[in-house]
Design a protein around this motif. Structure first.
Motif, PDB file in Angstrom:
ATOM      1  N   ARG A  96      45.062  31.198  44.615  1.00 20.82           N
ATOM      2  CA  ARG A  96      44.073  32.245  44.874  1.00 20.82           C
ATOM      3  C   ARG A  96      44.776  33.597  44.977  1.00 20.82           C
ATOM      4  O   ARG A  96      45.961  33.668  45.246  1.00 20.82           O
ATOM      5  N   ALA A 101      40.350  41.328  42.444  1.00 15.56           N
ATOM      6  CA  ALA A 101      39.881  40.151  41.713  1.00 15.56           C
ATOM      7  C   ALA A 101      38.364  40.161  41.564  1.00 15.56           C
ATOM      8  O   ALA A 101      37.819  39.825  40.506  1.00 15.56           O
ATOM      9  N   ALA A 102      37.665  40.562  42.652  1.00 16.37           N
ATOM     10  CA  ALA A 102      36.203  40.632  42.574  1.00 16.37           C
ATOM     11  C   ALA A 102      35.757  41.706  41.588  1.00 16.37           C
ATOM     12  O   ALA A 102      34.820  41.517  40.797  1.00 16.37           O
ATOM     13  N   TRP A 103      36.442  42.873  41.618  1.00 16.58           N
ATOM     14  CA  TRP A 103      36.106  43.966  40.694  1.00 16.58           C
ATOM     15  C   TRP A 103      36.320  43.535  39.248  1.00 16.58           C
ATOM     16  O   TRP A 103      35.539  43.886  38.356  1.00 16.58           O
ATOM     17  N   LEU A 104      37.361  42.768  39.031  1.00 12.52           N
ATOM     18  CA  LEU A 104      37.720  42.366  37.679  1.00 12.52           C
ATOM     19  C   LEU A 104      36.641  41.494  37.037  1.00 12.52           C
ATOM     20  O   LEU A 104      36.530  41.439  35.813  1.00 12.52           O
ATOM     21  N   GLU A 105      35.851  40.808  37.862  1.00 14.45           N
ATOM     22  CA  GLU A 105      34.810  39.954  37.315  1.00 14.45           C
ATOM     23  C   GLU A 105      33.578  40.734  36.879  1.00 14.45           C
ATOM     24  O   GLU A 105      32.670  40.183  36.253  1.00 14.45           O
ATOM     25  N   GLY A 106      33.541  42.035  37.190  1.00 13.48           N
ATOM     26  CA  GLY A 106      32.417  42.863  36.765  1.00 13.48           C
ATOM     27  C   GLY A 106      32.570  43.315  35.324  1.00 13.48           C
ATOM     28  O   GLY A 106      33.507  42.939  34.618  1.00 13.48           O
ATOM     29  N   THR A 107      31.623  44.164  34.874  1.00 14.15           N
ATOM     30  CA  THR A 107      31.634  44.684  33.501  1.00 14.15           C
ATOM     31  C   THR A 107      32.228  46.090  33.516  1.00 14.15           C
ATOM     32  O   THR A 107      31.690  46.994  34.173  1.00 14.15           O
ATOM     33  N   ARG A 141      44.527  34.498  34.910  1.00 12.06           N
ATOM     34  CA  ARG A 141      43.146  35.005  34.879  1.00 12.06           C
ATOM     35  C   ARG A 141      43.124  36.519  34.766  1.00 12.06           C
ATOM     36  O   ARG A 141      42.317  37.087  34.007  1.00 12.06           O
ATOM     37  N   ARG A 185      41.457  38.377  31.609  1.00 16.53           N
ATOM     38  CA  ARG A 185      40.267  39.192  31.865  1.00 16.53           C
ATOM     39  C   ARG A 185      40.482  40.643  31.467  1.00 16.53           C
ATOM     40  O   ARG A 185      39.572  41.292  30.913  1.00 16.53           O
ATOM     41  N   GLU A 198      39.994  40.786  27.865  1.00 16.91           N
ATOM     42  CA  GLU A 198      38.578  40.656  27.511  1.00 16.91           C
ATOM     43  C   GLU A 198      37.829  41.969  27.698  1.00 16.91           C
ATOM     44  O   GLU A 198      36.886  42.268  26.957  1.00 16.91           O
TER      45      GLU A 198
END
Length: 808
Positions: free
Chosen positions: A308, A317-323, A351, A355, A358
């Motif tokens: 983790r 990490a949370a920000w990275l999952e956004g657009t 990850r 990301r 991506e």
């Protein structure tokens, strides 16, 4: 495992009337380890452990404030940099283990591997975590703390299976006594450090006493610090000792694997009789690491999990999952992890790398992986070098400026050099200049074992306590320097301007202009035997094939020094460039000497007794003269030395209110001269003193009775009773102790403390045996084992303390 294979990866079993859930699937375990959805649970067994560990990290409830506070404060102690800090302590304890096994092998005794693994891990945690030495390998039986801790754990486990209605009051009372003993030992360790400056402490206790929570600035309370110490001693030593025991068992059962482990170790240190493994070298033991991993897989001693993001990366990490549109972003990823957790190793760095790509960011370098259980430093250094090259290629040098019209340069560029070529070295070791004010011989003219008195003036603001040490930076003898320069084919008066491009504590770093003579005199060791790495460098640089082969074939026990090896391979003369030489030469290290004076008599000066080490060279080539002792013996009033006061162990400080037996040989008398001066001053001030005996060995009354007039005057005043032992008469200190055993035994019965200083190879073992013999003679029926236990108990109680060194 059989039930899992039959019923699947999740099952419930009823144990002692309680339902227990078992999971044997990686994805399910990962899901259960999600701290966002599952709280920390204290099961029945840990609930019992709370009776003596309270709110320590393992037994704290999830909602207890100290759980989160201690977790956050202690995180730096388990960072990779901290592991490197603990490495010297781990080596020290490992050497104790090896020495113990060597003794057992010589005596034909079997080795208790699990017991010794417990001793090793307990001593390591005690020293690295709390700077407390349990001395487990000096005891025939486990330390009382260990025995009490094991009984407490047994109480916690057996309490689970108690039948209602039975009487367990005796067991509970014994447990309370053991728990109180654990708390008292730990409280004493904490009390010795409380209220002192812990900013320089590198252990867990120093961190707990001084560190503040990063968010609210609060600190851990004393009771919780005690609970954390007990928790680390329980959890740390039990799991590690079990893992090591299982690994050694499987190695013994699989000789092919054992040979591969031996081969890996031999590749690093096989040519060195007594190697000093570095932290990075241990990281290169990849096959050995695999053996430990397999042993843990077969016999897991504790659950473990990673993969983790760290706490400071959670928001990213949370920000990275956004657009996001990252088309203008360039990035590189270095993932730091531990391959022991193979299932999640590099999970988060991978990850992040994927990301970012991506989202449109441009990858500057391929993702790199650094393994904490491997060559971590090498991986980081390689990534850093590649990143720097890539940044320079893509963006250029940010410090570079476009050419502009400038005025004509001056005809000369002048730099004013101030200070000494020793300034950087002195700063590295915390040394300051001190002036020699007095020197004289302490031995009779012509005595073959010369001893010298040296007095230095302490700078303003520098203080010392009786029995402290003076750390001194020596210099190589002028004749040796000329000899080295000749062997290397260099002009000793030539000037070098040395600037380290990769500054390291293990390399010479004058960081200024200096002559080759100054470099060879004050910055590098010239009398050490070369290491395998140094020999390899010399062989690689040697243009003569026969000499190159000779260097490659040198035996590990070759007695020649580095200078002698270079002399014996003349093709090296003049071919070693200075960058290579500076990599080969070892930095000159400071030497430590006991201060022989007392601040009660001379607070502004520190006295030394120096025994000149002078003997035929082991190589058979002339006479070897010790670097440190030779330098100090050559000093004259007015000379400057670079030195610092180094405090001694508190255990070696002598209290005049307690009976004392001081035992020394040669210049080991130094701290006791200071102690006698303390007692003389106290007596003159009207104090009442407890009895004091001072046994000390010398050759003859008219040859090397050190400070005889001064010590006899102190004896006449009633400050001490002198007990010299003269070797020319066949008497050594242990013999005189044995001859006066009755008097010594009476003092011991009155609470006397014993202090031993000097040669650790012959004198100190002889004195220990004299005390064990004394015990056997005065205690009816006592055998050798009982005598060993008695002396070990004195050592553990701080009533028998040694400050010894390897002679010559």
């Amino acid at each position: 495992m059989g039930l899992m294979r039959q019923h699947g990866p999740v099952l419930v079993r009823r144990l002692h009337g309680r339902d227990a859930l078992f999971v044997a699937d990686l994805d399910l375990v990962t899901d259960l380890a999600d701290e966002k959805r599952f709280a920390k649970h204290i099961g029945p067994a840990l609930e019992n452990v709370r009776a003596f560990a309270a709110d320590g990290l393992f037994t704290a409830y999830d909602d207890e404030p100290n759980w989160a506070k201690a977790h956050d404060i202690l995180m730096p102690a388990f960072a990779l940099g901290s592991m490197r800090t603990y490495h010297p302590v781990m080596l020290r304890v490992a050497r104790r283990l090896i020495a113990s096994w060597d003794r057992d092998a010589r005596a034909g005794r079997p080795v208790d591997v699990p017991g010794d693994m417990t001793r090793m891990t307990l001593d390591t945690i005690g020293l690295a975590g709390f700077d407390h030495d349990f001395g487990s390998f000096e005891r025939a039986e486990p330390h009382p703390f260990v025995e009490a801790m094991v009984r407490c754990l047994e109480w916690a486990m057996t309490r689970l299976a108690r039948v209602p209605g039975e009487d367990h009051s005796a067991a509970d009372a014994a447990f309370r006594d053991d728990a109180a003993y654990l708390a008292q030992v730990v409280d004493d360790v904490i009390a010795a450090r409380t209220g002192t400056d812990q900013s320089g402490a590198g252990d867990l206790l120093g961190l707990m006493l001084g560190a503040r929570h990063p968010a609210d600035g609060t600190t851990l309370d004393p009771a919780n610090i005690r609970n954390q110490v007990i928790t680390f001693l329980i959890a740390g030593h039990e799991t590690t000792s079990g893992a090591m025991s299982f690994a050694l068992y499987h190695l013994a059962k699989n000789p092919t694997v054992l040979r591969l482990v031996q081969r890996e170790a031999d590749a690093l240190w096989g040519d060195t009789a007594d190697p000093e493994p570095t932290y990075d070298e241990v990281g290169r033991l990849t096959y050995t690491r695999q053996v430990l991993n397999e042993a843990l897989r077969l016999w897991p001693t504790a659950a473990s999990y990673n993969g983790r993001p760290t706490d400071d990366a959670t928001a990213f990490a949370a920000w990275l999952e956004g657009t996001h549109d990252l088309t203008d972003v360039t990035y590189a990823v270095l993932g730091v992890g531990d391959r022991n957790w193979a299932a999640t190793y590099q999970h988060f760095p991978t990850r992040v790398d994927d990301r970012l790509a991506e989202l449109g960011a441009a990858r500057l370098l391929d993702r790199a992986a650094a393994d904490a259980s491997g060559d971590l430093g090498g991986a980081v250094a390689d990534f850093t070098a590649r990143l720097r090259r890539a940044l320079l290629q893509q963006y250029g040098d940010p410090d570079a400026t476009a050419p502009t019209a400038e005025p004509a340069p001056a005809a000369y560029e002048v730099r004013t050099l101030t200070g000494s070529h020793l300034d950087a070295l002195a700063e590295r070791h915390g040394l300051v200049p001190m002036t020699v004010t007095e020197t004289r011989d302490l031995t009779a003219p012509g005595h073959p074992r010369r001893k010298r008195f040296v007095r230095v003036a302490l700078p303003d603001g520098t203080a010392y306590r009786t029995a402290d040490h003076l750390t001194v930076l020596p210099a190589n003898a002028p004749a040796l320097v000329d000899r080295a320069a000749c062997a290397l084919g260099v002009d000793p008066d030539a000037v070098l301007d040395i600037r380290a491009t990769r500054p390291r504590r293990d390399s010479p770093a004058p960081d200024r202009s200096l002559t080759i003579r100054q470099l060879l005199s004050c910055h590098v060791e010239l009398q050490q035997r070369p290491t395998p790495a140094q020999l390899a460098a010399l062989a690689a640089a040697n243009p003569c094939p026969p000499e190159r082969a000779s260097l490659a074939a040198l035996a590990a026990d070759d007695p020649r020094t580095l200078v002698e090896v270079i002399e014996d391979h003349p093709a090296l003369r003049g071919v070693l460039d200075w960058p290579t030489l500076l990599e080969v030469l070892t930095p000159l290290r400071p030497r430590h000497y006991s201060i022989s004076s007392s601040p009660a008599v001379s607070p502004a000066h520190a006295d030394l007794m120096v025994s000149l080490l002078e003997a035929p060279a082991r190589s058979g080539n002339g006479v070897h003269r010790g670097t440190g002792s030779g330098y100090l013996v050559s000093l004259q009033p007015g000379d400057t030395v670079y030195a610092r006061v180094q405090p001694c162990r508190d255990a070696f400080r002598i209290d005049a209110s307690t009976p004392v037996i001081m035992i020394a040989a040669g210049t080991g008398l130094a701290p006791f001269r200071g102690a006698v001066a303390d007692r003389t001053a106290a007596l003159a001030a009207g104090a009442e003193l407890a009895p004091a005996l001072c046994y000390f060995g010398c050759d003859a009354p008219d040859a090397d009775f050190l400070h005889a007039e001064e010590l006899r005057a102190a004896e006449a005043a009633g400050a001490v009773s002198l007990r010299p032992a003269f070797s020319t008469a066949g008497t050594f200190v242990q013999h005189r102790v044995a001859a006066e055993a009755g008097e010594v035994w009476e003092l011991l019965a009155a609470g006397a403390r014993v202090y031993v200083c000097g040669d650790g190879s012959k004198m100190a073992p002889g004195v220990r045996e004299a005390f064990r013999t004394l015990y056997r003679h005065h205690v009816p029926g006592a055998d050798d084992a009982a005598a060993v236990d008695w002396l070990d108990a004195l050592i553990a109680d701080g009533r028998y303390v040694e400050d010894v060194y390897a002679a010559g």
